[in-house]
Scaffold this motif. Sequence first.
Motif, mmCIF file in Angstrom:
data_model
loop_
_atom_site.group_PDB
_atom_site.id
_atom_site.type_symbol
_atom_site.label_atom_id
_atom_site.label_comp_id
_atom_site.label_asym_id
_atom_site.label_seq_id
_atom_site.Cartn_x
_atom_site.Cartn_y
_atom_site.Cartn_z
ATOM 1 N N GLN A 86 35.560 3.669 50.291
ATOM 2 C CA GLN A 86 36.535 4.749 50.568
ATOM 3 C C GLN A 86 36.839 4.425 52.185
ATOM 4 O OE1 GLN A 86 33.645 8.190 49.324
ATOM 5 N NE2 GLN A 86 35.573 8.636 48.819
ATOM 6 N N ASP A 87 36.488 3.549 53.008
ATOM 7 C CA ASP A 87 37.009 3.152 54.155
ATOM 8 C C ASP A 87 37.688 1.816 54.062
ATOM 9 O OD1 ASP A 87 35.798 5.371 55.378
ATOM 10 O OD2 ASP A 87 33.984 4.355 55.843
ATOM 11 N N SER A 88 38.844 1.614 54.652
ATOM 12 C CA SER A 88 39.742 0.645 54.496
ATOM 13 C C SER A 88 39.549 -0.559 55.791
ATOM 14 C CB SER A 88 41.100 0.793 54.291
ATOM 15 O OG SER A 88 42.013 -0.271 54.633
ATOM 16 N N PRO A 89 39.153 -1.779 55.454
ATOM 17 C CA PRO A 89 38.907 -2.787 56.463
ATOM 18 C C PRO A 89 40.369 -2.979 57.039
ATOM 19 C CG PRO A 89 37.618 -3.430 54.495
ATOM 20 C CD PRO A 89 38.457 -2.203 53.961
ATOM 21 N N ASP A 90 41.328 -2.861 56.578
ATOM 22 C CA ASP A 90 42.533 -3.142 56.908
ATOM 23 C C ASP A 90 42.722 -2.300 58.331
ATOM 24 O OD1 ASP A 90 43.341 -4.743 55.178
ATOM 25 O OD2 ASP A 90 44.610 -3.179 53.957
ATOM 26 N N GLU A 91 42.005 -1.200 58.698
ATOM 27 C CA GLU A 91 42.020 -0.603 60.020
ATOM 28 C C GLU A 91 41.296 -0.968 61.217
ATOM 29 O OE1 GLU A 91 43.407 2.215 60.020
ATOM 30 O OE2 GLU A 91 43.311 3.033 57.953
ATOM 31 N N ILE A 92 40.668 -2.105 60.893
ATOM 32 C CA ILE A 92 39.793 -2.901 61.914
ATOM 33 C C ILE A 92 40.442 -3.325 62.906
ATOM 34 C CG2 ILE A 92 38.508 -5.197 62.316
ATOM 35 C CD1 ILE A 92 36.883 -4.660 59.668
ATOM 36 N N PRO A 93 41.686 -4.044 62.660
ATOM 37 C CA PRO A 93 42.696 -4.695 63.801
ATOM 38 C C PRO A 93 43.012 -3.589 64.936
ATOM 39 C CG PRO A 93 43.437 -5.519 61.893
ATOM 40 C CD PRO A 93 42.341 -4.550 61.329
ATOM 41 N N GLU A 94 43.544 -2.502 64.320
ATOM 42 C CA GLU A 94 44.098 -1.411 65.232
ATOM 43 C C GLU A 94 42.945 -0.682 65.840
ATOM 44 O OE1 GLU A 94 46.684 1.065 67.166
ATOM 45 O OE2 GLU A 94 46.917 -1.042 66.185
ATOM 46 N N LEU A 95 41.589 -0.523 65.029
ATOM 47 C CA LEU A 95 40.731 0.153 65.807
ATOM 48 C C LEU A 95 40.336 -0.743 67.194
ATOM 49 C CD1 LEU A 95 38.668 1.289 62.964
ATOM 50 C CD2 LEU A 95 39.633 2.831 64.500
ATOM 51 N N ARG A 96 40.066 -1.897 66.982
ATOM 52 C CA ARG A 96 39.507 -3.006 67.824
ATOM 53 C C ARG A 96 40.738 -3.017 69.055
ATOM 54 N NH1 ARG A 96 40.782 -8.474 68.918
ATOM 55 N NH2 ARG A 96 39.126 -9.569 69.972
ATOM 56 N N ARG A 97 42.064 -2.929 68.785
ATOM 57 C CA ARG A 97 42.950 -2.843 69.886
ATOM 58 C C ARG A 97 42.845 -1.744 70.621
ATOM 59 N NH1 ARG A 97 47.127 -0.789 71.572
ATOM 60 N NH2 ARG A 97 47.036 1.129 69.916
ATOM 61 N N MET A 98 42.642 -0.386 70.085
ATOM 62 C CA MET A 98 42.603 0.735 70.669
ATOM 63 C C MET A 98 41.198 0.648 71.950
ATOM 64 S SD MET A 98 43.289 3.544 67.859
ATOM 65 C CE MET A 98 43.352 4.825 68.847
ATOM 66 N N ILE A 99 40.133 -0.077 71.168
ATOM 67 C CA ILE A 99 39.130 -0.088 72.288
ATOM 68 C C ILE A 99 39.502 -1.127 73.426
ATOM 69 C CG2 ILE A 99 36.506 -1.145 72.317
ATOM 70 C CD1 ILE A 99 36.715 1.682 71.005
ATOM 71 N N LEU A 100 39.919 -2.172 73.175
ATOM 72 C CA LEU A 100 40.033 -3.262 74.336
ATOM 73 C C LEU A 100 41.373 -3.004 74.987
ATOM 74 C CD1 LEU A 100 39.514 -6.298 72.136
ATOM 75 C CD2 LEU A 100 37.797 -5.047 73.506
ATOM 76 N N GLU A 101 42.573 -2.641 74.317
ATOM 77 C CA GLU A 101 43.609 -2.426 75.279
ATOM 78 C C GLU A 101 43.998 -0.943 75.541
ATOM 79 O OE1 GLU A 101 47.017 -3.998 72.977
ATOM 80 O OE2 GLU A 101 46.101 -5.744 72.488
ATOM 81 N N ASP A 102 43.595 -0.001 74.969
ATOM 82 C CA ASP A 102 43.727 1.421 75.420
ATOM 83 C C ASP A 102 42.721 1.840 76.014
ATOM 84 O OD1 ASP A 102 46.001 1.420 73.759
ATOM 85 O OD2 ASP A 102 45.465 2.640 72.194
ATOM 86 N N GLY A 103 41.364 1.088 76.159
ATOM 87 C CA GLY A 103 40.393 1.509 76.998
ATOM 88 C C GLY A 103 39.446 2.676 76.396
#
Length: 323
Positions: free
Chosen positions: A102-119
């Motif tokens: 029910q959770d999509s692994p396609d969300e992984i890249p954007e979630l990772r970017r928000m942690i690393l780039e958006d802080g």
Amino acid sequence: MSSDKKIDVSVVVPLLNESESLPELIEWIDRVFKQESLVGEVCLVDDGSTDNSWEVICELKEKYNWIKGIRFLRNYGKSAALQMGFQEVSGEVVITMDADLQDSPDEIPELRRMILEDGYDIVSGWKKKRYDPITKTIPTKIYNAATRALSGIKLHDMNCGLKAYRLDVVKVVEVYGEMHRYIPVIAKWNGFGNIGEKVVEHRARQYGSTKFGLERFINGFLDLMSITFVSRFKKAPMHFFGLLGTLSFLSGAIAAVWLLAEKVYLSINNLKVAREVTEQPLFYLALTAVIIGTQMFMTGFIAEMVSLNQPNRNDYHIKSRIE
């Protein structure tokens, strides 16, 4: 994958009787890792499955060397599974997701970017469009509203299993009981207050049935009360019990003094006493308030003594140090 190679992302997947969905989930995550050129790992935590989930995990390990597996002797719950998974992983970003597809692994890249780039310290998924029955969605809305009001964290979907964390967050927070619903709350009270949210895809369940019943909403409310109290008053329980005890004792004492003063005034002025002090309901309410206040004080003192004798009373999380 080399043991000394930096891991970009770790995925922690707690599961219970999800043997049918595991191969598809891991294949999907593998595609995402390759498309994004990510060095990743997946920790599958089998929370006491009674099907052949563990056998499937062992088979997947032979194909994907970046899989880690943990198998509990019995079912301990999602919080225990996440806690064990957090201890095992080492990626700079840690992502949790359910095993039911029910959770999509396609969300992984954007979630990772928000942690690393958006802080952000934490990014929580928001399943804005859900494929759940109304018996689940309505209690969820009530639960989320109560959590927002008590915690001050403005997340639409606190219980969403799809979340991303900075590594030091999962190494600091301790998840126990049924507290997995409140990891953002626990993290905030541990000093990780930069919490974001992302609308994520919610997919209909393809295999099996949900492992959660309506009782989880009752337990969730009780857990919210517990974590609110523990987080705010763990270091100084007297602040809570002492305040309530003081208010109760003073209100009872003032009422008792008022009744006695009224009786003395009437006696001095030779006025007729309507009822004796001990015949008035207010007297017994005042006496009860004084007793409860005293008990609350004693509870606070005992709690303080227990807290003083804890070995980790002064276990504070240090962000940086200069020596």
